[in-house]
Design a protein around this motif. Structure first.
Motif, PDB file in Angstrom:
ATOM      1  N   ALA A  44       0.834  -1.200   0.000  1.00  0.00           N
ATOM      2  CA  ALA A  44       0.000   0.000   0.000  1.00  0.00           C
ATOM      3  C   ALA A  44       0.869   1.250   0.000  1.00  0.00           C
ATOM      4  CB  ALA A  44      -0.925   0.000   1.216  1.00  0.00           C
ATOM      5  N   TYR A  45       2.079   1.112   0.530  1.00  0.00           N
ATOM      6  CA  TYR A  45       2.990   2.251   0.620  1.00  0.00           C
ATOM      7  C   TYR A  45       4.031   2.257  -0.488  1.00  0.00           C
ATOM      8  CZ  TYR A  45       0.902   2.233   5.212  1.00  0.00           C
ATOM      9  OH  TYR A  45      -0.006   2.220   6.240  1.00  0.00           O
ATOM     10  N   GLU A  46       4.330   1.095  -1.012  1.00  0.00           N
ATOM     11  CA  GLU A  46       5.409   1.014  -2.004  1.00  0.00           C
ATOM     12  C   GLU A  46       5.107  -0.090  -3.023  1.00  0.00           C
ATOM     13  OE1 GLU A  46      10.210   1.357  -1.969  1.00  0.00           O
ATOM     14  OE2 GLU A  46       9.123   1.318  -0.094  1.00  0.00           O
ATOM     15  N   ARG A  47       4.186   0.191  -3.924  1.00  0.00           N
ATOM     16  CA  ARG A  47       3.716  -0.768  -4.924  1.00  0.00           C
ATOM     17  C   ARG A  47       4.846  -1.240  -5.854  1.00  0.00           C
ATOM     18  NH1 ARG A  47       0.201  -4.517  -5.154  1.00  0.00           N
ATOM     19  NH2 ARG A  47      -1.709  -3.404  -4.852  1.00  0.00           N
ATOM     20  N   THR A  48       5.873  -0.444  -6.014  1.00  0.00           N
ATOM     21  CA  THR A  48       6.961  -0.792  -6.934  1.00  0.00           C
ATOM     22  C   THR A  48       7.767  -1.999  -6.470  1.00  0.00           C
ATOM     23  OG1 THR A  48       8.462   0.761  -5.855  1.00  0.00           O
ATOM     24  CG2 THR A  48       7.208   1.579  -7.754  1.00  0.00           C
ATOM     25  N   ARG A  49       7.582  -2.417  -5.245  1.00  0.00           N
ATOM     26  CA  ARG A  49       8.345  -3.560  -4.704  1.00  0.00           C
ATOM     27  C   ARG A  49       7.597  -4.884  -4.810  1.00  0.00           C
ATOM     28  NH1 ARG A  49      12.591  -2.457  -0.295  1.00  0.00           N
ATOM     29  NH2 ARG A  49      13.792  -1.080  -1.600  1.00  0.00           N
ATOM     30  N   GLN A  50       6.513  -4.925  -5.560  1.00  0.00           N
ATOM     31  CA  GLN A  50       5.691  -6.128  -5.638  1.00  0.00           C
ATOM     32  C   GLN A  50       6.491  -7.336  -6.131  1.00  0.00           C
ATOM     33  OE1 GLN A  50       1.927  -5.686  -7.569  1.00  0.00           O
ATOM     34  NE2 GLN A  50       1.563  -7.876  -7.669  1.00  0.00           N
ATOM     35  N   THR A  51       7.238  -7.179  -7.182  1.00  0.00           N
ATOM     36  CA  THR A  51       8.024  -8.294  -7.719  1.00  0.00           C
ATOM     37  C   THR A  51       9.089  -8.733  -6.725  1.00  0.00           C
ATOM     38  OG1 THR A  51       7.640  -7.546  -9.984  1.00  0.00           O
ATOM     39  CG2 THR A  51       9.486  -9.048  -9.637  1.00  0.00           C
ATOM     40  N   GLU A  52       9.736  -7.785  -6.097  1.00  0.00           N
ATOM     41  CA  GLU A  52      10.758  -8.103  -5.095  1.00  0.00           C
ATOM     42  C   GLU A  52      10.167  -8.900  -3.932  1.00  0.00           C
ATOM     43  OE1 GLU A  52      13.720  -5.749  -1.992  1.00  0.00           O
ATOM     44  OE2 GLU A  52      12.590  -4.607  -3.480  1.00  0.00           O
ATOM     45  N   ILE A  53       9.019  -8.477  -3.437  1.00  0.00           N
ATOM     46  CA  ILE A  53       8.372  -9.167  -2.328  1.00  0.00           C
ATOM     47  C   ILE A  53       7.918 -10.558  -2.749  1.00  0.00           C
ATOM     48  CG2 ILE A  53       6.338  -9.155  -0.818  1.00  0.00           C
ATOM     49  CD1 ILE A  53       6.663  -6.083  -0.678  1.00  0.00           C
ATOM     50  N   CYS A  54       7.331 -10.663  -3.926  1.00  0.00           N
ATOM     51  CA  CYS A  54       6.877 -11.957  -4.440  1.00  0.00           C
ATOM     52  C   CYS A  54       8.045 -12.933  -4.565  1.00  0.00           C
ATOM     53  CB  CYS A  54       6.206 -11.748  -5.798  1.00  0.00           C
ATOM     54  SG  CYS A  54       5.524 -13.249  -6.495  1.00  0.00           S
ATOM     55  N   ASP A  55       9.131 -12.496  -5.162  1.00  0.00           N
ATOM     56  CA  ASP A  55      10.315 -13.346  -5.313  1.00  0.00           C
ATOM     57  C   ASP A  55      10.889 -13.751  -3.955  1.00  0.00           C
ATOM     58  OD1 ASP A  55      10.052 -13.136  -8.053  1.00  0.00           O
ATOM     59  OD2 ASP A  55      11.656 -11.656  -8.281  1.00  0.00           O
ATOM     60  N   PHE A  56      10.929 -12.795  -3.036  1.00  0.00           N
ATOM     61  CA  PHE A  56      11.448 -13.074  -1.696  1.00  0.00           C
ATOM     62  C   PHE A  56      10.606 -14.143  -0.995  1.00  0.00           C
ATOM     63  CE2 PHE A  56      10.987 -12.263   2.859  1.00  0.00           C
ATOM     64  CZ  PHE A  56      12.276 -12.554   3.279  1.00  0.00           C
TER      65      PHE A  56
END
Length: 88
Positions: A44-56
Motif C-alpha cells: 500500500a505504501y510502495e507498490r513498486t516492490r511487488q516483484t521483489e516481495i513476491c520473489d522473496f
C-alpha cells in the motif's frame, strides 16, 4: 481388574516422527501465510516492490521446504492472496 502399570505399550516412533513433521510443516505454512499478508500490506505504501516481495516470499518458501511439503500451487496462491490483501 487389570494392572495398567503392567501393560507395556511400545511407542510408535515412525508415527510420532510423521506427526512431528506434519506439525512443523503446518506451523511453517501458517507463519508463511502471516508473512505474505504482512509484506503484502506494505505494498500500500510502495507498490513498486511487488516483484521483489513476491520473489522473496517464494525463495523463503523454497528454503523452508514449503514448496515440497505443500505444493507449488498453494504457495503461489498464498503469495497472491497476501499481496492482494485477501485470503487464499
Amino acid at each position: 481388574m487389570t494392572n495398567v502399570a503392567a501393560i507395556r505399550i511400545e511407542p510408535d516412533f515412525n508415527a510420532a516422527k510423521q506427526d512431528a513433521q506434519r506439525n512443523i510443516a503446518n506451523a511453517r505454512i501458517w507463519a508463511f501465510e502471516d508473512e505474505c499478508k504482512r509484506l503484502g500490506a506494505m505494498l500500500a505504501y510502495e507498490r513498486t516492490r511487488q516483484t521483489e516481495i513476491c520473489d522473496f516470499l517464494y525463495t523463503v518458501a523454497e528454503a523452508n521446504g514449503l514448496v515440497i511439503a505443500h505444493g507449488d500451487g498453494l504457495i503461489h496462491k498464498m503469495i497472491v492472496a497476501g499481496l492482494e490483501g485477501g485470503d487464499e
